[in-house]
Design a protein around this motif. Structure first.
Motif, PDB file in Angstrom:
ATOM      1  N   UNK B   6       0.819  -1.224   0.000  1.00 17.11           N
ATOM      2  CA  UNK B   6       0.000   0.000   0.000  1.00 17.11           C
ATOM      3  C   UNK B   6       0.845   1.263   0.000  1.00 17.11           C
ATOM      4  N   UNK B   7       2.105   1.138   0.558  1.00 17.07           N
ATOM      5  CA  UNK B   7       2.955   2.319   0.602  1.00 17.07           C
ATOM      6  C   UNK B   7       3.314   2.785  -0.814  1.00 17.07           C
ATOM      7  N   UNK B   8       3.384   1.816  -1.710  1.00 16.52           N
ATOM      8  CA  UNK B   8       3.742   2.153  -3.078  1.00 16.52           C
ATOM      9  C   UNK B   8       2.694   3.061  -3.708  1.00 16.52           C
ATOM     10  N   UNK B   9       1.450   2.871  -3.243  1.00 15.67           N
ATOM     11  CA  UNK B   9       0.374   3.610  -3.875  1.00 15.67           C
ATOM     12  C   UNK B   9       0.256   5.041  -3.345  1.00 15.67           C
ATOM     13  N   UNK B  10       0.892   5.311  -2.175  1.00 13.97           N
ATOM     14  CA  UNK B  10       0.736   6.634  -1.582  1.00 13.97           C
ATOM     15  C   UNK B  10       1.289   7.698  -2.528  1.00 13.97           C
ATOM     16  N   UNK B 357      11.328  -4.181  -7.150  1.00 17.54           N
ATOM     17  CA  UNK B 357       9.910  -4.472  -7.371  1.00 17.54           C
ATOM     18  C   UNK B 357       9.162  -3.195  -7.717  1.00 17.54           C
ATOM     19  N   UNK B 358       9.501  -2.122  -6.951  1.00 15.36           N
ATOM     20  CA  UNK B 358       8.834  -0.844  -7.137  1.00 15.36           C
ATOM     21  C   UNK B 358       9.137  -0.289  -8.532  1.00 15.36           C
ATOM     22  N   UNK B 359      10.429  -0.369  -8.896  1.00 13.43           N
ATOM     23  CA  UNK B 359      10.821   0.135 -10.207  1.00 13.43           C
ATOM     24  C   UNK B 359      10.095  -0.601 -11.319  1.00 13.43           C
ATOM     25  N   UNK B 360      10.010  -1.929 -11.146  1.00 14.89           N
ATOM     26  CA  UNK B 360       9.306  -2.751 -12.118  1.00 14.89           C
ATOM     27  C   UNK B 360       7.864  -2.284 -12.236  1.00 14.89           C
ATOM     28  N   UNK B 361       7.280  -2.050 -11.053  1.00 16.50           N
ATOM     29  CA  UNK B 361       5.882  -1.617 -10.983  1.00 16.50           C
ATOM     30  C   UNK B 361       5.694  -0.327 -11.780  1.00 16.50           C
ATOM     31  N   UNK B 362       6.625   0.636 -11.477  1.00 14.46           N
ATOM     32  CA  UNK B 362       6.539   1.935 -12.155  1.00 14.46           C
ATOM     33  C   UNK B 362       6.729   1.757 -13.652  1.00 14.46           C
ATOM     34  N   UNK B 363       7.738   0.901 -13.998  1.00  7.42           N
ATOM     35  CA  UNK B 363       8.040   0.698 -15.409  1.00  7.42           C
ATOM     36  C   UNK B 363       6.843   0.096 -16.139  1.00  7.42           C
ATOM     37  N   UNK B 364       6.229  -0.902 -15.500  1.00  3.57           N
ATOM     38  CA  UNK B 364       5.092  -1.558 -16.151  1.00  3.57           C
ATOM     39  C   UNK B 364       3.941  -0.573 -16.310  1.00  3.57           C
ATOM     40  N   UNK B 366       4.246   2.675 -16.667  1.00  2.00           N
ATOM     41  CA  UNK B 366       4.589   3.586 -17.761  1.00  2.00           C
ATOM     42  C   UNK B 366       4.305   2.926 -19.099  1.00  2.00           C
ATOM     43  N   UNK B 367       4.637   1.616 -19.159  1.00  2.00           N
ATOM     44  CA  UNK B 367       4.419   0.862 -20.381  1.00  2.00           C
ATOM     45  C   UNK B 367       2.935   0.856 -20.740  1.00  2.00           C
ATOM     46  N   UNK B 368       2.129   0.575 -19.699  1.00  2.00           N
ATOM     47  CA  UNK B 368       0.678   0.518 -19.910  1.00  2.00           C
ATOM     48  C   UNK B 368       0.179   1.852 -20.443  1.00  2.00           C
ATOM     49  N   UNK B 369       0.702   2.941 -19.830  1.00  2.00           N
ATOM     50  CA  UNK B 369       0.282   4.279 -20.243  1.00  2.00           C
ATOM     51  C   UNK B 369       0.620   4.517 -21.715  1.00  2.00           C
ATOM     52  N   UNK B 370       1.875   4.126 -22.050  1.00  2.00           N
ATOM     53  CA  UNK B 370       2.334   4.325 -23.414  1.00  2.00           C
ATOM     54  C   UNK B 370       1.419   3.599 -24.401  1.00  2.00           C
ATOM     55  N   UNK B 371       1.170   2.323 -24.043  1.00  2.00           N
ATOM     56  CA  UNK B 371       0.346   1.528 -24.943  1.00  2.00           C
ATOM     57  C   UNK B 371      -1.049   2.112 -25.077  1.00  2.00           C
ATOM     58  N   UNK B 372      -1.525   2.649 -23.949  1.00  2.00           N
ATOM     59  CA  UNK B 372      -2.868   3.242 -23.933  1.00  2.00           C
ATOM     60  C   UNK B 372      -2.943   4.446 -24.859  1.00  2.00           C
TER      61      UNK B 372
END
Lengths: 364, 373
Positions: B6-10, B357-364, B366-372
């Motif tokens: 949950x901290x990641x989402x803050x 893990x966090x970086x991966x999360x952010x990267x994924x 960003x990827x989703x955003x790009x694809x969107x």
């Protein structure tokens, strides 16, 4: 210095330097033990001259001997394990409760129950060793914090299992009782009793196991690859890594072996005490660390010898006996003596390491 | 491993705000506290009841679990102060505090009992001050002993304090010849219980005084800077003109003084002493408090407030476990599990793993955003 002697020196260095500081500490230990025993014989009279006295010391400290050997392994790799005392206590309690359980005797004969209790002891020791080893080696925690937590965990678990004393006597399990009262008589060594008959000295089963552990670990440290890896990792983590030694695995294995030793030592304690109690083996970790340090194992790692540890255990127990036979029978004296001895040897080590460091600097 | 998610989402702004006030370290103790509070609310809401009752001495006093937490947590909070400094400067912990408390308490009882076979009138105050000063001096000396082993002989702190850890209770028993001394004068109990007419337990005031003192010291002296510098890199701090040996020694002496205060409160609570049991397992609690405060157990930077709050959270945990009918000797097993859990969370390897893990999360993301797009 001419080039020729330089080469000679290097040859000498290659052969001898890796063991000099070990030998120096070992010599100190052996000298201390011999002088202590001799002075006990001279000043305290005849009790100490009998071989049986020597074996009594071993009988009482077989478990400590095994614990200290495990501790030495961990300390050679540069770590420490302060959970061994309470693991011993937990092993005693678990084995005692297991043997005392009536429903188990319905399932299997007494002899089998004893074997299973041994397996339980080894299992507990191994479990502690593996978990602590994983935390120390692979997650890179300070060994102190991990094993302190392990110590308190074992302490709590002991009282969760049972908070009272559990005695195992002849009625509960005669096979265990027979095993624990088996005595091995040593041929040709003994003393003459008042009637003039020759009485051979006897040792308990635990002593045989303890000495076997000493021999096995001595061989392991001296002549196997794993044993040499322990020294390499303790001496210098990084250069060991560059030599291609798996540092993490080595540290892990040291902790596992130490846990195994704690299991064996715990069962030996159980054999000697024939009971389980939350008060068993209090301060055993201190005694084990003290014996290893007196035996010439350096806290900084990389230096140590199982034979020295044996001498350390013997000198520690001899000084305890001397203290009690001097008439200082109050329970606190032994603790205070051990602490003072540990303090002195720590200081000696510290001074020696400072001198060695200075020598190295001068050579450069 | 699920808690940090949950901290990641803050939001980033929230995190920056926390960092601005130096509050990031307080997250762990407060999350732990929140968890404990919710647990207690769930199990038994009457846990939080505070009542004003008439005590046996005829005064109104506050009672309730929360009061007992603040009351019994005082010693731990005082110890946490010293332990934080030692941890910061020496990179290790003092495991002899429990035994040293036994020694300090034993000295106090010995002095008071020895000076006054029959205490009469106002003389007790003099004896008390004398006993307190003596026990502070003795504890500071024991602290200096530990400290000099660590600072001058370069022995690891935990091994150096192991000496006193085992011998301490024996020394305490030796000081009083293993007798069970108890002080009958009620006024001696004031320091561990209640002052007449005041509804709040005295140890709370004593710990508050200690906190104020340490806050002033940290505010107006260089102690914080120096001990952090020594903890992070002793040799470079020496090159900068700090004497690392003296700083280490000083931190152990400060811990010794803290131990003396704790010992005084401890024996004053019951006006007697049991050598094997007094302050049992408190070394574990003190280290746990420092760890819970998010301080690096390997030395360096520290946050005193977080440690002190950590101490009260530990006491909260202890009281909760008591309420859940865990026997006092079994509590250490539960706490050991908490310690392991905490250090796993704070381990550099795990932190790195979480960061990846966090970086991966952010990267994924960003990827989703790009694809969107």
């Amino acid at each position: 210095m001419s080039a020729n002697t330089e080469v000679l020196n290097i040859n000498k260095l290659k052969r001898r330097t890796p063991l000099t500081d070990t030998n120096l500490l070992l010599i100190i230990t052996v000298t201390v033990f011999i002088t202590m025993y001799l002075s006990a014989i001279i000043f305290l009279g005849k009790g100490f001259t009998k071989p049986q006295m020597f074996y009594n010391i071993l009988n009482e400290n077989a478990s400590l001997l095994v614990l200290s050997c495990g501790m030495t392994l961990v300390m050679i790799t540069g770590g420490i394990d302060i959970s061994v005392g309470q693991v011993t206590c937990l092993v005693c309690m678990a084995s005692a409760v297991f043997l005392n359980n009536n429903s188990i005797l319905g399932i299997m004969p007494e002899g089998h129950a004893v074997v299973v209790s041994m397996l339980i002891a080894l299992g507990i020791g191994l479990a502690f060793g593996i978990i602590q080893g994983l935390l120390v080696a692979y997650l890179e925690f300070q060994p102190f914090i991990v094993t302190l937590a392990g110590m308190f965990f074992a302490k709590g678990m002991t009282t969760i299992i049972c908070s009272d004393r559990v005695n195992i006597d002849n009625k509960v399990n005669s096979a265990f009782h027979d095993l624990s009262s088996t005595e091995v008589s040593i041929p040709f060594i003994g003393s003459y009793n008042k009637a003039g008959e020759f009485v051979p000295a006897t040792a308990e089963v635990g002593v045989v196991v303890g000495l076997a552990v000493v021999v096995i670990l001595f061989i392991l440290l001296r002549w196997t690859k794993l044993g040499r890896n322990f020294y390499a990792v303790g001496g210098n983590n990084q250069s060991a890594n560059m030599l291609g030694i798996n540092v993490k695995l080595t540290k892990f294995l040291a902790h596992v072996l130490c846990g195994l030793c704690a299991g064996i030592g715990g069962y030996l304690f159980f054999l000697h005490a024939r009971s389980g109690s939350p008060l068993h083996a209090t301060g055993a970790e201190m005694n084990a660390i003290a014996s290893s340090i007196i035996g010439g194992t350096m806290l900084s790692g990389g230096v140590g010898n199982i034979f020295g540890t044996l001498c350390g255990v013997l000198s520690l127990s001899t000084i305890k006996n001397i203290v009690t036979s001097l008439g200082l029978e109050d329970p606190w004296w032994t603790n205070i003596t051990v602490a003072i001895m540990l303090c002195i040897f720590l200081l000696v080590q510290s001074v020696i390491s400072v001198i060695l460091a200075r020598k190295k600097k001068n050579k450069k | 491993m699920t808690t940090p998610e949950p901290r990641l989402k803050t939001g980033r702004s929230g995190k920056r705000l926390l960092e601005k006030f130096g509050l990031t370290q307080l997250i762990i103790p407060f999350v732990a506290l929140l968890f404990l509070v919710l647990l207690n609310l769930f199990v038994d809401p009457s846990f939080f009841k505070i009542a004003l009752e008439k005590s046996s001495t005829g005064y109104y006093i506050l009672s309730g679990n929360l009061i007992s937490i603040i009351d019994n947590g005082s010693e731990l909070a005082i110890l946490a102060i010293g332990m934080t400094l030692v941890t910061s400067a020496s990179g290790g912990q003092d495991i002899s505090v429990g035994s040293a408390i036994a020694i300090a308490g034993s000295i106090v009882l010995r002095v008071i009992k020895g000076l006054s076979p029959s205490i009469s009138g106002g003389e007790l105050a003099v004896y008390l001050i004398f006993a307190f000063v003596l026990c502070v001096v003795a504890s500071a000396l024991f602290g200096a002993f530990n400290g000099s082993l660590v600072a001058f002989f370069k022995i690891q702190p935990m091994v150096a304090t192991l000496i006193l850890f085992t011998a301490g209770r024996s020394i305490a028993a030796w000081i009083n010849n293993n007798e069970n001394i108890s002080i009958t004068d009620d006024r001696f109990k004031y320091f561990g219980n209640f002052l007449p007419g005041i509804p709040v337990p005295t140890p709370v005031f004593i710990s508050a005084v200690c906190m104020i003192v340490i806050a002033l010291v940290l505010k107006f002296t260089n102690l914080r800077l120096y001990s952090q510098a020594v903890g992070i890199n002793a040799s470079s701090s020496r090159l900068n003109g700090i004497n690392p040996k003296m700083i280490k020694l000083l931190s152990f002496i400060i811990l010794g003084v803290c131990v003396a205060v704790c010992g005084f409160i401890k024996v004053s609570r019951t006006a007697s002493i049991t050598y094997a049991v007094i302050a049992n397992n408190i070394e574990m609690d003190a280290i746990l408090a420092v760890a819970l405060g998010g301080n690096n157990l390997g030395g360096g930077k520290f946050n005193m407030t977080a440690s002190i709050i950590g101490a009260y959270v530990i006491q909260f945990l202890t009281t909760t476990l008591f309420k859940l009918k865990v026997s006092s000797s079994a509590i250490s097993a539960y706490k050991a599990v908490v310690v392991i859990f905490l250090i796993i969370l704070s381990a550099p390897v795990v932190r790195k793993w979480l960061g990846d893990l966090k970086n991966k999360h952010i990267a994924s993301r960003a990827k989703v955003k790009k694809e969107g797009v």
